[in-house]
Design a protein around this motif. Sequence first.
Motif, PDB file in Angstrom:
ATOM      1  N   LEU A 157      -7.701 -62.563  20.304  1.00 34.09           N
ATOM      2  CA  LEU A 157      -7.044 -62.015  19.103  1.00 34.09           C
ATOM      3  C   LEU A 157      -5.955 -62.960  18.619  1.00 34.09           C
ATOM      4  CD1 LEU A 157      -6.551 -58.228  20.032  1.00 34.09           C
ATOM      5  CD2 LEU A 157      -8.492 -59.305  18.873  1.00 34.09           C
TER       6      LEU A 157
ATOM      7  N   TYR B 137      -3.257 -59.206  14.759  1.00 37.49           N
ATOM      8  CA  TYR B 137      -4.691 -59.107  14.458  1.00 37.49           C
ATOM      9  C   TYR B 137      -4.949 -57.959  13.486  1.00 37.49           C
ATOM     10  CZ  TYR B 137      -9.718 -58.615  15.169  1.00 37.49           C
ATOM     11  OH  TYR B 137     -11.074 -58.527  14.975  1.00 37.49           O
TER      12      TYR B 137
ATOM     13  N   GLU C 211      -7.077 -66.147  16.773  1.00 32.35           N
ATOM     14  CA  GLU C 211      -7.468 -65.921  15.380  1.00 32.35           C
ATOM     15  C   GLU C 211      -6.274 -66.034  14.434  1.00 32.35           C
ATOM     16  OE1 GLU C 211     -10.323 -65.541  14.050  1.00 32.35           O
ATOM     17  OE2 GLU C 211     -11.713 -65.042  15.672  1.00 32.35           O
ATOM     18  N   CYS C 212      -5.048 -65.950  14.985  1.00 32.91           N
ATOM     19  CA  CYS C 212      -3.847 -65.941  14.144  1.00 32.91           C
ATOM     20  C   CYS C 212      -3.250 -67.327  13.951  1.00 32.91           C
ATOM     21  CB  CYS C 212      -2.801 -65.011  14.757  1.00 32.91           C
ATOM     22  SG  CYS C 212      -3.351 -63.299  14.916  1.00 32.91           S
TER      23      CYS C 212
END
Length: 476
Positions: free
Chosen positions: A87, A426, A90-91
């Motif tokens: 998660l 997320y 993804e940032c």
Amino acid sequence: MGKAAAMEVSASAAAEAGMMVGHGEWRDDDGRARRTGTVWTASAHIITAVIGSGVLSLAWAIAQLGWVAGPAVMLLFAFVIYYTSTLLAECYRSGDPCTGKRNYTYMDAVRANLGGAKVRLCGVIQYANLFGVAIGYTIAASISMLAIKRADCFHEKGHKNPCRSSSNPYMILFGVVQIVFSQIPDFDQIWWLSIVAAIMSFTYSTIGLSLGIAQTVANGGFMGSLTGISVGAGVTSMQKVWRSLQAFGDIAFAYSYSIILIEIQDTIKAPPPSEAKVMKRATMVSVATTTVFYMLCGCMGYAAFGDKSPDNLLTGFGFYEPFWLLDVANAAIVVHLVGAYQVFVQPIFAFVERWAAARWPDGGFISRELRVGPFSLSVFRLTWRTAFVCATTVVSMLLPFFGDVVGLLGAVSFWPLTVYFPVEMYIAQRGVRRGSARWLCLKVLSAACLVVSVAAAAGSIADVVDALKVYRPFSG
């Protein structure tokens, strides 16, 4: 983050060194220095950060929980760490995973996705925890150096000889070494140190595993029980509870690296493939590798010593012979911790140096540098980083409680940095609808991990309080 700070404060020095900074081939899409990291260098950074001194406390942790709960809790933490790390990966970019704006640090990612007071809260927790990890690694390194001396003493004078000695000189020696290595300017230039450290971590983990197997064979079978240490001789019901909770903190610390995940991801070369995909592969390789090692080392340590498992498998002297193999293992621990210390403190160094460069953009004491191999020397870097290392060394000399410090660090950092912020970022980035099944699952995961963190912190604090009752500062 380290690369960003180095580029901001040392462009002139780089040009003087003939690095062709102004040429396009040395630049990324955002004008910063070209990144060169791969899935393997990222994995090396993660393994260096993860397979640290925490692995040595796992036999003790399993001893508190027993054969059923101990391995189950380790597997549970491995899954949670892996999932929340994906998660967080993804940032790294805002928007498109290949062309969106890069977030160079953990705080940048929080700022881009959450903003407000949460950015400051994240910064305080992250950098306080990194400072704490530096203290924990200083303590662990000194204990291993002292263990080499004690192992030789036990071999010469017998196991009943106390062979007492102070760990303070070894903490000072470790601090001197870190002052030298701290002059390496950023993350991207310590990849070789991370690879050496990762090799060392496998070396001492393998030795610990081998000694555990040999001891188990010598015992004629596995020791331990399904529920861990028994209440009775020397262990009260309350101590059983506190120690079981501290075991959760020890296991959390052994897996923890999310606080530097974004900084590691910022070393991965530009897409394609996206940095997130590369980081997810590196995370899978690293977490799978470390879990196998953790299960083997922790379980075999418990099988060898049962309820008497020491809080540090290689320095608690459950093993005495062969003394030379213990020396090799502890030397490998020290070398590994030299690299691990640098992996964890580079984000702090870069944060302060970026702030100083913005505060005094024309200050010669910040921007003027001299390059010597991997080292980048400036008056400000030399002064500030030396002061930081000295501070961690002094605090380490005040609190040389390896097991208690490890458990407390793991408990305090696990929920906010490993679970809460990745989950919240997320949800914000992907626009997860409030009340949906995914939203509910993520919130339940976060709440459950909060309960675990609070409980583990309580157990570790209780043990620290007990240790402080009989401890005299600097007597170490």
